[in-house]
Write a protein that holds these residues in place. Sequence first.
Motif, PDB file in Angstrom:
ATOM      1  N   TYR A 116      11.686  -8.059 -10.363  1.00 23.80           N
ATOM      2  CA  TYR A 116      10.278  -7.989  -9.971  1.00 23.80           C
ATOM      3  C   TYR A 116       9.373  -7.655 -11.152  1.00 23.80           C
ATOM      4  CZ  TYR A 116      11.410  -8.587  -5.099  1.00 23.80           C
ATOM      5  OH  TYR A 116      11.841  -9.124  -3.918  1.00 23.80           O
ATOM      6  N   GLY A 117       9.967  -7.379 -12.308  1.00 24.05           N
ATOM      7  CA  GLY A 117       9.191  -7.166 -13.514  1.00 24.05           C
ATOM      8  C   GLY A 117       8.438  -5.859 -13.576  1.00 24.05           C
ATOM      9  N   ARG A 118       8.801  -4.915 -12.727  1.00 20.87           N
ATOM     10  CA  ARG A 118       8.147  -3.615 -12.718  1.00 20.87           C
ATOM     11  C   ARG A 118       8.967  -2.662 -11.861  1.00 20.87           C
ATOM     12  NH1 ARG A 118       2.614  -3.200  -9.995  1.00 20.87           N
ATOM     13  NH2 ARG A 118       3.223  -1.000 -10.048  1.00 20.87           N
ATOM     14  N   ARG A 119       8.585  -1.387 -11.898  1.00 20.86           N
ATOM     15  CA  ARG A 119       9.259  -0.424 -11.032  1.00 20.86           C
ATOM     16  C   ARG A 119       8.803  -0.633  -9.587  1.00 20.86           C
ATOM     17  NH1 ARG A 119       8.079   3.381 -15.441  1.00 20.86           N
ATOM     18  NH2 ARG A 119      10.072   3.972 -16.390  1.00 20.86           N
ATOM     19  N   MET A 120       9.772  -0.678  -8.709  1.00 20.58           N
ATOM     20  CA  MET A 120       9.432  -0.761  -7.304  1.00 20.58           C
ATOM     21  C   MET A 120       9.452   0.633  -6.673  1.00 20.58           C
ATOM     22  SD  MET A 120       8.789  -3.860  -7.284  1.00 20.58           S
ATOM     23  CE  MET A 120       8.373  -4.055  -5.566  1.00 20.58           C
ATOM     24  N   LEU A 121      10.496   1.388  -6.915  1.00 22.77           N
ATOM     25  CA  LEU A 121      10.529   2.771  -6.455  1.00 22.77           C
ATOM     26  C   LEU A 121       9.862   3.653  -7.493  1.00 22.77           C
ATOM     27  CD1 LEU A 121      14.130   3.165  -4.977  1.00 22.77           C
ATOM     28  CD2 LEU A 121      11.972   3.124  -3.726  1.00 22.77           C
ATOM     29  N   ALA A 181       2.674  -7.166  -5.855  1.00 25.95           N
ATOM     30  CA  ALA A 181       3.520  -6.119  -6.422  1.00 25.95           C
ATOM     31  C   ALA A 181       2.853  -4.757  -6.381  1.00 25.95           C
ATOM     32  CB  ALA A 181       3.916  -6.473  -7.854  1.00 25.95           C
ATOM     33  N   ASP A 182       1.538  -4.698  -6.618  1.00 21.29           N
ATOM     34  CA  ASP A 182       0.835  -3.414  -6.578  1.00 21.29           C
ATOM     35  C   ASP A 182       0.865  -2.815  -5.177  1.00 21.29           C
ATOM     36  OD1 ASP A 182       0.185  -3.500  -9.263  1.00 21.29           O
ATOM     37  OD2 ASP A 182      -1.697  -4.574  -8.909  1.00 21.29           O
ATOM     38  N   ALA A 183       0.683  -3.673  -4.166  1.00 18.56           N
ATOM     39  CA  ALA A 183       0.706  -3.186  -2.790  1.00 18.56           C
ATOM     40  C   ALA A 183       2.084  -2.664  -2.421  1.00 18.56           C
ATOM     41  CB  ALA A 183       0.279  -4.300  -1.842  1.00 18.56           C
ATOM     42  N   VAL A 184       3.127  -3.363  -2.873  1.00 15.69           N
ATOM     43  CA  VAL A 184       4.497  -2.916  -2.609  1.00 15.69           C
ATOM     44  C   VAL A 184       4.752  -1.565  -3.256  1.00 15.69           C
ATOM     45  CG1 VAL A 184       6.932  -3.405  -2.948  1.00 15.69           C
ATOM     46  CG2 VAL A 184       5.374  -5.264  -2.361  1.00 15.69           C
ATOM     47  N   ALA A 185       4.419  -1.449  -4.530  1.00 17.90           N
ATOM     48  CA  ALA A 185       4.648  -0.201  -5.246  1.00 17.90           C
ATOM     49  C   ALA A 185       3.865   0.950  -4.621  1.00 17.90           C
ATOM     50  CB  ALA A 185       4.263  -0.360  -6.716  1.00 17.90           C
ATOM     51  N   ALA A 186       2.619   0.669  -4.172  1.00 20.70           N
ATOM     52  CA  ALA A 186       1.807   1.724  -3.552  1.00 20.70           C
ATOM     53  C   ALA A 186       2.429   2.195  -2.248  1.00 20.70           C
ATOM     54  CB  ALA A 186       0.387   1.217  -3.313  1.00 20.70           C
ATOM     55  N   ALA A 187       2.951   1.252  -1.469  1.00 18.92           N
ATOM     56  CA  ALA A 187       3.593   1.620  -0.203  1.00 18.92           C
ATOM     57  C   ALA A 187       4.839   2.448  -0.453  1.00 18.92           C
ATOM     58  CB  ALA A 187       3.926   0.361   0.589  1.00 18.92           C
ATOM     59  N   LYS A 238      16.009  -5.738 -19.058  1.00 16.63           N
ATOM     60  CA  LYS A 238      16.050  -6.828 -18.083  1.00 16.63           C
ATOM     61  C   LYS A 238      14.675  -7.460 -17.903  1.00 16.63           C
ATOM     62  CE  LYS A 238      20.053  -5.324 -15.403  1.00 16.63           C
ATOM     63  NZ  LYS A 238      20.600  -5.003 -14.066  1.00 16.63           N
ATOM     64  N   ILE A 239      13.636  -6.641 -17.920  1.00  9.72           N
ATOM     65  CA  ILE A 239      12.286  -7.173 -17.765  1.00  9.72           C
ATOM     66  C   ILE A 239      11.886  -7.994 -18.998  1.00  9.72           C
ATOM     67  CG2 ILE A 239       9.838  -6.531 -17.634  1.00  9.72           C
ATOM     68  CD1 ILE A 239      10.672  -4.183 -15.871  1.00  9.72           C
ATOM     69  N   ASP A 240      12.274  -7.522 -20.193  1.00 11.90           N
ATOM     70  CA  ASP A 240      11.918  -8.200 -21.457  1.00 11.90           C
ATOM     71  C   ASP A 240      12.960  -9.222 -21.882  1.00 11.90           C
ATOM     72  OD1 ASP A 240       9.652  -6.668 -21.591  1.00 11.90           O
ATOM     73  OD2 ASP A 240      10.454  -5.216 -23.021  1.00 11.90           O
ATOM     74  N   HIS A 241      14.015  -9.373 -21.093  1.00  8.66           N
ATOM     75  CA  HIS A 241      15.102 -10.291 -21.427  1.00  8.66           C
ATOM     76  C   HIS A 241      15.670  -9.986 -22.823  1.00  8.66           C
ATOM     77  CE1 HIS A 241      13.963 -12.552 -17.890  1.00  8.66           C
ATOM     78  NE2 HIS A 241      12.711 -12.592 -18.332  1.00  8.66           N
ATOM     79  N   ASP A 242      15.873  -8.724 -23.098  1.00  8.65           N
ATOM     80  CA  ASP A 242      16.393  -8.244 -24.377  1.00  8.65           C
ATOM     81  C   ASP A 242      17.888  -7.987 -24.233  1.00  8.65           C
ATOM     82  OD1 ASP A 242      17.088  -6.834 -26.672  1.00  8.65           O
ATOM     83  OD2 ASP A 242      15.177  -5.746 -26.770  1.00  8.65           O
TER      84      ASP A 242
END
Length: 665
Positions: free
Chosen positions: A79-84, A142-148, A311-315
Motif C-alpha cells: 500500500y506504499g505507507r503504514r496502514m496500522l 489511503a488517508d481515510a484507511v489510515a485515519a480509521a 519494500k516501498i522503495d523497491h530497495d
Amino acid sequence: MSQFARQVEDYSSWRSTLAQAIARHRDWLSGEGLESPAVSAALGRMLDRLRGEKLSVAFVAEFSRGKSELINAVFFASYGRRMLPSAAGRTTMCPTELVYDPSLPACIRLLPIETRASAATTSDYRQRPDAWTSFNFRTDDADAVAAALARVAETREAPVAEARELGLAADDEPASTVEIPVWRHAIINFPHPLLEQGLVVIDTPGLNALGSEPELTLNLLPGADAVVFILAADTGVTLSEHEVWSEHLGGMASSHRVVVLNKIDAMWDALRTPAEIEAEIARQVDESARTLGLERDQVFALSAQKALLAKIDHDDELLARSGVGAFETALSERLVEQRQRIVRTQLALDLAAVDREARSLLVGRQRIVAEQLEELESLRGKNTVAVDRMLERLQNERSDFDQLVKQLVALRAVFTRLSNQVWAVLGEEAVNEAAREARDKMIQHRFSAPLRGSMHEYFDTLGERMRIAQSTLDEIQSLVNAMGKRFAVERSMTIPPAPQLKLGRYVEAIDRLRRKADAHFGALNIVTRLRANLVERFFAAMAQGVRDIFDRAGRDAEAWLDCALTPIESQVREYQRDLRRRLESIRRVHEASHELDDRVDELRGQLTFATQLTTDHDARSQELRIQIATEVQPLTATDVPRMRISGSASAMVAGAAAPVPGTAG
C-alpha cells in the motif's frame, strides 16, 4: 509479493482446487446412488472446512517493540505507507484483529472499554452487533484507511476509581487519574488479498494487557496458528518479557512460536565494521535464545522499519539487510505448512469415512447381483417344482430378514438413548450449568486456596464429563459392531467396523486450560489485585474456552454418531430392495420360463456394471487422496510457488504512497 504472501496464496489455491475436486466427487457419488446421509455429512464437513479455513497469526510484545511496524512490513507494504499506526510510544492500545468478511463493508468495529465492567467476554459481545461502534472507510483512499485504523491508539484520562473498576489500575495507584484505552477490542474488516484468502492477523497491545484481559491468554493466543513474540535488539529480554514468556507463551508447542529481535538498525553504527555489527547481533540472538530456552534458529534478528521502507522503495539491498526474509520464510513454515498438515489429516479422515460407506455399498451390490445370478443360473433346465422351492426359500429368507430388521430397530432405540446420554454431558446446557455452579463458588472466595479449590473442582467436573462421554461412545461402538458382525454372518454382508472416536485431545485441551488458569491466579495476583469483577471477567474467559472445547468435542461426536449406524442401515435398505427384486424375478420365471434367460443376461450386465463402478470409485477416491496429500512446497528467497507430495503425505495416500519516517524499528 513477499515470500509469506506467496505461500498463503499457494495454500489458498490448494484449498480452492481441492474443494472443487471434492464437489465433483460428491456429484459423482450422488449420480451413482452412493450418497447416503453419512456420506453427504462427511463431504459437507470437508467442503465447509476448506471454504471456512482461517490462518491466524498473533503478534505479542511490550510497547514500542515494533509489532505494528512488523505487521505493516510483512502484510501491507504494497500500500506504499503504514496502514496500522506505528510511532514512538504506545500505538495499538487494544487487541486488534485484521480479517475479511465479504458480507460486511470495509470498516473498523470497536468495542468500548466500558464493557469491561461486565463479566461478558469479547466472544459474548461478538454476538451483539449493537454493542460495537463501527466506522466505515473507503479502501481506495489511503488517508481515510489510515485515519480509521488509527482509532486503535485512542486513549482518554479516567478517574482512578473507574480504572480500578475496569481492571486497568492497581489498588495502590497513587494518581487521581490515569490514561486508559478508549476501546477494549477492535475488528478491522479489510479487503486485503491475504485477508480475503482466510488470513487473520492479531495485534495485541502491550504485555500488561495479557494480565488484565484473561481472554487473550486463555483463548485468543492459544487459538492462533502462530505467535510472534517481539523483542528489541538494544534491550534483549527484559524481566517483564521473560515473565510473560514463561507464564503465557513458554508452554505452547515450539512449532507455534517465533521470536523476533527487532530494531537491529539501531546497531548499524558507522564507527563499527560490518563484521563487528554482525557479531553483536549474533550475540544478542544467542543470548535471547538461551534466556527463552529456544533453539537459535527460532530467533530472527531484523528491522521491521527498514523492511517496510525497502519494500516501498523497491530497495533490494536494504531489504536483504533488514533480515525480514528469513523471518517470513519461518513464519510461512510454521503457519501455512503446519495448518495445512492439520487440515490434510482431518480431510483424510473424512474421506476414509466416505470410502468405507460408499465401498461397502458397492461391494454389497456386487455380492447381491452375483447371488441372484447364481440362483437363476441354477434354475436352468429345472422343472416348475424347483422354481417353486426357490420361491418358497426366498419368502422364508425375507421373513427371517424381517426379524433381523426388527432387532436393528431395537438397536436404533438403544443407540438413541445412549446418544442422548452423550449430549447430556457434552451439550451446551450441561456445560453452562457446570460453569454457573463453579462461578458462584469462585465469586464467594477472595483467597487463593478456596478459589483454586473451586476452580479445580470445576475442571474435575469437566474431566468426568469427558470420561462419561467417552465410555458411552465406546459402548455405542461395541453395540454397532456386534450388530454389524451379525448381519455379516447371517446375511454375508460386508460391513466395516465402526471407527473409534477418542476424546483424548479434548481432555488434554482442558488440562492445558487448567494449567493456564492456575498460573494466572498466582498468590501475588490473588492477594494484591483480586476483586469480584476481576474474578468474574477471568472466569468468563475461562468458561468461554471450556465452551469452545466442548463445542468441538460435541461436533466430533455428532459427526461420529451420524455415521456409526449408517453402513448397516444403508446395506439393509439395499438388501431389502434386492430381496424384492429377487422375489419378483423368481415369480416372473415361475410364470413364464422364457423370462429366465432374459433375466440372467440382465444380471450379467448389472454385475459387469457394478464391478466397473467399484473400479471407477477406487480410482476417483485415490485421485482425491493424492490431491489432499499434496502440500504447499516451502519457499526460499528465489523459489516460485509449487506443489509436492511429502513423505508423510505419500504414506497417507498409501493408506497512493506516503514516505516512511527513518526512525529505528
